[in-house]
Design a protein around this motif. Structure first.
Motif, PDB file in Angstrom:
ATOM      1  N   ALA A  68       0.705  -1.137   0.025  1.00  0.00           N
ATOM      2  CA  ALA A  68       0.037  -0.149   0.020  1.00  0.00           C
ATOM      3  C   ALA A  68       0.960   1.315   0.122  1.00  0.00           C
ATOM      4  N   LEU A  69       1.846   1.425   0.739  1.00  0.00           N
ATOM      5  CA  LEU A  69       2.734   2.670   1.015  1.00  0.00           C
ATOM      6  C   LEU A  69       3.547   2.579  -0.390  1.00  0.00           C
ATOM      7  N   LEU A  70       4.043   1.784  -1.137  1.00  0.00           N
ATOM      8  CA  LEU A  70       4.531   1.954  -2.466  1.00  0.00           C
ATOM      9  C   LEU A  70       3.651   2.418  -3.327  1.00  0.00           C
ATOM     10  N   ILE A  71       2.621   1.608  -3.432  1.00  0.00           N
ATOM     11  CA  ILE A  71       1.685   2.025  -4.660  1.00  0.00           C
ATOM     12  C   ILE A  71       1.125   3.485  -4.393  1.00  0.00           C
ATOM     13  N   CYS A  72       0.850   3.801  -3.140  1.00  0.00           N
ATOM     14  CA  CYS A  72       0.366   5.356  -2.846  1.00  0.00           C
ATOM     15  C   CYS A  72       1.594   6.361  -3.031  1.00  0.00           C
ATOM     16  N   LEU A  73       2.698   6.068  -3.372  1.00  0.00           N
ATOM     17  CA  LEU A  73       3.608   6.984  -3.755  1.00  0.00           C
ATOM     18  C   LEU A  73       3.167   7.723  -5.089  1.00  0.00           C
ATOM     19  N   LEU A  74       2.584   6.705  -5.897  1.00  0.00           N
ATOM     20  CA  LEU A  74       2.026   7.284  -7.036  1.00  0.00           C
ATOM     21  C   LEU A  74       0.825   8.271  -6.580  1.00  0.00           C
ATOM     22  N   ALA A  75      -0.090   7.941  -5.799  1.00  0.00           N
ATOM     23  CA  ALA A  75      -1.034   9.035  -5.501  1.00  0.00           C
ATOM     24  C   ALA A  75      -0.682  10.280  -4.678  1.00  0.00           C
ATOM     25  N   GLY A  76       0.405  10.043  -3.830  1.00  0.00           N
ATOM     26  CA  GLY A  76       0.895  11.198  -3.525  1.00  0.00           C
ATOM     27  C   GLY A  76       1.735  12.275  -4.214  1.00  0.00           C
ATOM     28  N   ALA A  77       2.314  11.725  -5.322  1.00  0.00           N
ATOM     29  CA  ALA A  77       2.724  12.643  -6.424  1.00  0.00           C
ATOM     30  C   ALA A  77       1.827  13.192  -7.296  1.00  0.00           C
ATOM     31  N   ILE A  78       0.572  12.405  -7.465  1.00  0.00           N
ATOM     32  CA  ILE A  78      -0.293  13.118  -8.319  1.00  0.00           C
ATOM     33  C   ILE A  78      -0.926  14.327  -7.443  1.00  0.00           C
ATOM     34  N   ASN A  79      -1.121  13.877  -6.229  1.00  0.00           N
ATOM     35  CA  ASN A  79      -1.984  15.305  -5.461  1.00  0.00           C
ATOM     36  C   ASN A  79      -1.102  16.053  -4.778  1.00  0.00           C
ATOM     37  N   SER A  80       0.109  15.925  -4.896  1.00  0.00           N
ATOM     38  CA  SER A  80       0.954  16.660  -3.988  1.00  0.00           C
ATOM     39  C   SER A  80       0.928  18.273  -4.324  1.00  0.00           C
ATOM     40  N   ASN A  81       0.276  18.445  -5.583  1.00  0.00           N
ATOM     41  CA  ASN A  81       0.309  19.949  -6.012  1.00  0.00           C
ATOM     42  C   ASN A  81      -0.935  20.561  -5.388  1.00  0.00           C
ATOM     43  N   MET A  82      -1.979  19.775  -4.701  1.00  0.00           N
ATOM     44  CA  MET A  82      -3.218  20.277  -4.068  1.00  0.00           C
ATOM     45  C   MET A  82      -2.927  20.598  -2.749  1.00  0.00           C
ATOM     46  N   PRO A  83      -3.618  21.788  -1.992  1.00  0.00           N
ATOM     47  CA  PRO A  83      -3.315  22.085  -0.749  1.00  0.00           C
ATOM     48  C   PRO A  83      -3.922  20.950   0.077  1.00  0.00           C
ATOM     49  N   VAL A  84      -3.367  21.114   1.647  1.00  0.00           N
ATOM     50  CA  VAL A  84      -3.755  20.354   2.360  1.00  0.00           C
ATOM     51  C   VAL A  84      -5.056  20.981   3.345  1.00  0.00           C
ATOM     52  N   LYS A  85      -6.032  20.461   2.634  1.00  0.00           N
ATOM     53  CA  LYS A  85      -7.295  20.931   3.155  1.00  0.00           C
ATOM     54  C   LYS A  85      -8.373  19.648   3.237  1.00  0.00           C
ATOM     55  N   PRO A  86      -9.498  19.442   4.144  1.00  0.00           N
ATOM     56  CA  PRO A  86     -10.151  18.313   4.293  1.00  0.00           C
ATOM     57  C   PRO A  86     -10.591  17.741   2.870  1.00  0.00           C
ATOM     58  N   ARG A  87     -11.145  18.541   1.797  1.00  0.00           N
ATOM     59  CA  ARG A  87     -11.541  18.282   0.618  1.00  0.00           C
ATOM     60  C   ARG A  87     -10.632  17.455  -0.141  1.00  0.00           C
ATOM     61  N   GLU A  88      -9.403  17.976  -0.095  1.00  0.00           N
ATOM     62  CA  GLU A  88      -8.369  17.407  -1.056  1.00  0.00           C
ATOM     63  C   GLU A  88      -7.969  16.201  -0.594  1.00  0.00           C
ATOM     64  N   LEU A  89      -7.760  16.111   0.910  1.00  0.00           N
ATOM     65  CA  LEU A  89      -7.439  14.959   1.844  1.00  0.00           C
ATOM     66  C   LEU A  89      -8.338  13.790   1.571  1.00  0.00           C
ATOM     67  N   LEU A  90      -9.625  14.044   1.346  1.00  0.00           N
ATOM     68  CA  LEU A  90     -10.690  13.121   1.095  1.00  0.00           C
ATOM     69  C   LEU A  90     -10.440  12.610  -0.487  1.00  0.00           C
ATOM     70  N   LYS A  91     -10.181  13.539  -1.236  1.00  0.00           N
ATOM     71  CA  LYS A  91      -9.801  12.949  -2.874  1.00  0.00           C
ATOM     72  C   LYS A  91      -8.546  12.131  -2.695  1.00  0.00           C
ATOM     73  N   SER A  92      -7.541  12.143  -1.826  1.00  0.00           N
ATOM     74  CA  SER A  92      -6.496  11.355  -1.892  1.00  0.00           C
ATOM     75  C   SER A  92      -6.780   9.987  -0.969  1.00  0.00           C
ATOM     76  N   ILE A  93      -7.665  10.108  -0.057  1.00  0.00           N
ATOM     77  CA  ILE A  93      -8.149   9.045   0.394  1.00  0.00           C
ATOM     78  C   ILE A  93      -9.179   8.023  -0.714  1.00  0.00           C
ATOM     79  N   GLY A  94      -9.933   8.614  -1.486  1.00  0.00           N
ATOM     80  CA  GLY A  94     -10.458   8.062  -2.568  1.00  0.00           C
ATOM     81  C   GLY A  94      -9.645   7.717  -3.571  1.00  0.00           C
ATOM     82  N   LEU A  95      -8.509   8.414  -3.934  1.00  0.00           N
ATOM     83  CA  LEU A  95      -7.712   7.846  -5.035  1.00  0.00           C
ATOM     84  C   LEU A  95      -6.739   6.519  -4.493  1.00  0.00           C
TER      85      LEU A  95
END
Length: 111
Positions: A68-95
């Protein structure tokens, strides 16, 4: 018309809830995506915990966590340009959840 000594107006100021460094943003989105990836396996286990007579079985947690941690490096890289707010963090959980579903659909052995 602006005078010679006029200073330009300040641009939009970042809110207090967003991180300014990309490493912090990446880390937060990576953690949330890893949590979302982990949810599909965790939720059935939590449901089994309600029955005290049933033994609680969990897949090899260390192998699953590393995957999970290795695969989610992709998700972290994709979403790293979004601010850290609840809405964007929920998007990361969904991803992360979607990445887990893609792993299941592609029959990648993780258990």
């Amino acid at each position: 018309m602006q005078g010679q000594g006029a200073t330009p107006p300040d641009g939009p100021k970042p809110s207090d809830t967003s991180l300014q460094d990309t490493a912090g943003r990446f880390f937060m989105h990576w953690v949330c995506a890893s949590f979302g990836f982990f949810l599909r396996t965790l939720l059935p286990v939590v449901q089994k915990w309600q029955d005290p007579s049933a033994p609680v079985e969990f897949p090899r947690w260390w192998a699953f966590s590393i995957f999970a941690l290795l695969i989610c490096l992709l998700a972290g890289a994709i979403n790293s340009n979004m601010p850290v707010k609840p809405r964007e963090l929920l998007k990361s959980i969904g991803l992360g959840f979607a990445l887990d579903a893609a792993a299941v659909l592609s029959k990648i052995p993780i258990h």
